[in-house]
Design a protein around this motif. Sequence first.
Motif, PDB file in Angstrom:
ATOM      1  N   ALA A  90       0.823  -1.208   0.000  1.00 48.87           N
ATOM      2  CA  ALA A  90       0.000   0.000   0.000  1.00 48.87           C
ATOM      3  C   ALA A  90       0.856   1.255   0.000  1.00 48.87           C
ATOM      4  CB  ALA A  90      -0.936  -0.011   1.211  1.00 48.87           C
ATOM      5  N   GLY A  91       1.936   1.258   0.788  1.00 47.15           N
ATOM      6  CA  GLY A  91       2.804   2.428   0.836  1.00 47.15           C
ATOM      7  C   GLY A  91       3.426   2.735  -0.509  1.00 47.15           C
ATOM      8  N   GLU A  92       3.923   1.705  -1.194  1.00 45.95           N
ATOM      9  CA  GLU A  92       4.548   1.914  -2.506  1.00 45.95           C
ATOM     10  C   GLU A  92       3.539   2.405  -3.533  1.00 45.95           C
ATOM     11  OE1 GLU A  92       6.965  -0.664  -5.918  1.00 45.95           O
ATOM     12  OE2 GLU A  92       6.573  -1.507  -3.931  1.00 45.95           O
ATOM     13  N   GLU A  93       2.354   1.798  -3.547  1.00 48.51           N
ATOM     14  CA  GLU A  93       1.343   2.205  -4.518  1.00 48.51           C
ATOM     15  C   GLU A  93       0.859   3.626  -4.255  1.00 48.51           C
ATOM     16  OE1 GLU A  93       0.434   0.720  -7.178  1.00 48.51           O
ATOM     17  OE2 GLU A  93       1.550  -1.138  -6.849  1.00 48.51           O
ATOM     18  N   LEU A  94       0.699   3.987  -3.002  1.00 55.16           N
ATOM     19  CA  LEU A  94       0.263   5.348  -2.697  1.00 55.16           C
ATOM     20  C   LEU A  94       1.359   6.365  -2.994  1.00 55.16           C
ATOM     21  CD1 LEU A  94      -1.741   4.810   0.605  1.00 55.16           C
ATOM     22  CD2 LEU A  94      -2.631   5.231  -1.683  1.00 55.16           C
ATOM     23  N   ARG A  95       2.619   5.954  -2.885  1.00 53.03           N
ATOM     24  CA  ARG A  95       3.706   6.864  -3.276  1.00 53.03           C
ATOM     25  C   ARG A  95       3.653   7.146  -4.772  1.00 53.03           C
ATOM     26  NH1 ARG A  95       6.563   4.206   0.889  1.00 53.03           N
ATOM     27  NH2 ARG A  95       7.318   2.554  -0.503  1.00 53.03           N
ATOM     28  N   ARG A  96       3.293   6.132  -5.544  1.00 50.36           N
ATOM     29  CA  ARG A  96       3.117   6.373  -6.984  1.00 50.36           C
ATOM     30  C   ARG A  96       1.999   7.376  -7.234  1.00 50.36           C
ATOM     31  NH1 ARG A  96       3.412   0.467 -10.066  1.00 50.36           N
ATOM     32  NH2 ARG A  96       5.465  -0.179  -9.296  1.00 50.36           N
ATOM     33  N   VAL A  97       0.901   7.216  -6.497  1.00 48.61           N
ATOM     34  CA  VAL A  97      -0.207   8.153  -6.643  1.00 48.61           C
ATOM     35  C   VAL A  97       0.218   9.556  -6.237  1.00 48.61           C
ATOM     36  CG1 VAL A  97      -2.524   8.734  -5.811  1.00 48.61           C
ATOM     37  CG2 VAL A  97      -1.940   6.348  -6.301  1.00 48.61           C
ATOM     38  N   ALA A  98       0.959   9.660  -5.134  1.00 51.31           N
ATOM     39  CA  ALA A  98       1.422  10.973  -4.677  1.00 51.31           C
ATOM     40  C   ALA A  98       2.378  11.604  -5.683  1.00 51.31           C
ATOM     41  CB  ALA A  98       2.107  10.833  -3.311  1.00 51.31           C
ATOM     42  N   ASP A  99       3.250  10.803  -6.283  1.00 51.38           N
ATOM     43  CA  ASP A  99       4.171  11.335  -7.291  1.00 51.38           C
ATOM     44  C   ASP A  99       3.413  11.827  -8.517  1.00 51.38           C
ATOM     45  OD1 ASP A  99       6.289  10.737  -5.657  1.00 51.38           O
ATOM     46  OD2 ASP A  99       6.731   8.808  -6.616  1.00 51.38           O
ATOM     47  N   GLN A 100       2.366  11.102  -8.929  1.00 55.65           N
ATOM     48  CA  GLN A 100       1.570  11.541 -10.071  1.00 55.65           C
ATOM     49  C   GLN A 100       0.826  12.836  -9.767  1.00 55.65           C
ATOM     50  OE1 GLN A 100      -0.874   8.121 -10.855  1.00 55.65           O
ATOM     51  NE2 GLN A 100       0.674   7.105 -12.123  1.00 55.65           N
TER      52      GLN A 100
END
Length: 312
Positions: free
Chosen positions: A173-183
Amino acid sequence: MDNLPLLTVGITLLTCVLAVIGVHVYSSGKAQREALVERMSHTGQITTVGRNRRFRGLDRRLRQTGIGKRIERKIAVTGLDLTPGEYFVYVVAGLLGLYFIIGAIFASFFGVLAALAGLWGGNAFLNWQRVKRTEAFINQLPELTRVLANATQAGLAMRTALVMASEELDDPAGEELRRVADQLAVGHTLDDALGELADRLPSRELVVLVTTLVLSSRAGGQVVTSLRNLTETLEERKETRREVKTVLSQIQVTALAVPMIGLGFLLLINNMTPGALDKMTGATIGQVGTIVAFALYAVGYLAIRRMSRIQV
């Protein structure tokens, strides 16, 4: 055993493959440990420690082909620390190991069938990793909605709440949400960023969460109340999924045990009458019968798995 040299070569090749995999796992674990130490000893953002990539030339040429692009897309949604070139080499080495070992234990024709099954298994492994990662993410959804509800109740914007959740939650979840935050940081809308997340990890629970967040950001409303209710619902679904998985575990083991029993009988026959499998697969009718038998085992396995699949 008549095929002792071939078996020796197969075991040697398998040992080399396991050694390469062991080195890869060790390097990945070392990189993760260094990243964790850096995170705990530094107050800044999380840094990712890379590793030296293998087979760079092959990987560069493979990415230019259609199959390489498909492999890259599949690996991207599994969370594996692999390049298409590394994955291709490992699969080829595994196929050779299967051919030599199975061919030496049973017969050469069975080695060919095992290599073909291994080719399908390489793709099935990536699909299994994707499903495994999706299930792990689903298990974290109650905690994710709880963090988002607390953050929005404290007056934070949804973008800020997602960034905070990416820092507090463990992977995946942390990695996927970091992708969302970067986008979101580079100008993507919340709809697009969350939509890509739902495409990477398809599940009904995640679709419900994404729909709730998107509608709340568009029309406003009681987002905190919605997230609280969604948290309770996800907790109940999580327990239900665990109970269903426990009930169906015996059926899944049976589906796997039936073809294993068939292989055991073949091995028993070959030990009782050395060379029987070579004689059987030396004729065309024996090869056709073997293929039909394995096809029936595969159909039975898939049928059992299909009938025992319950959508929760």
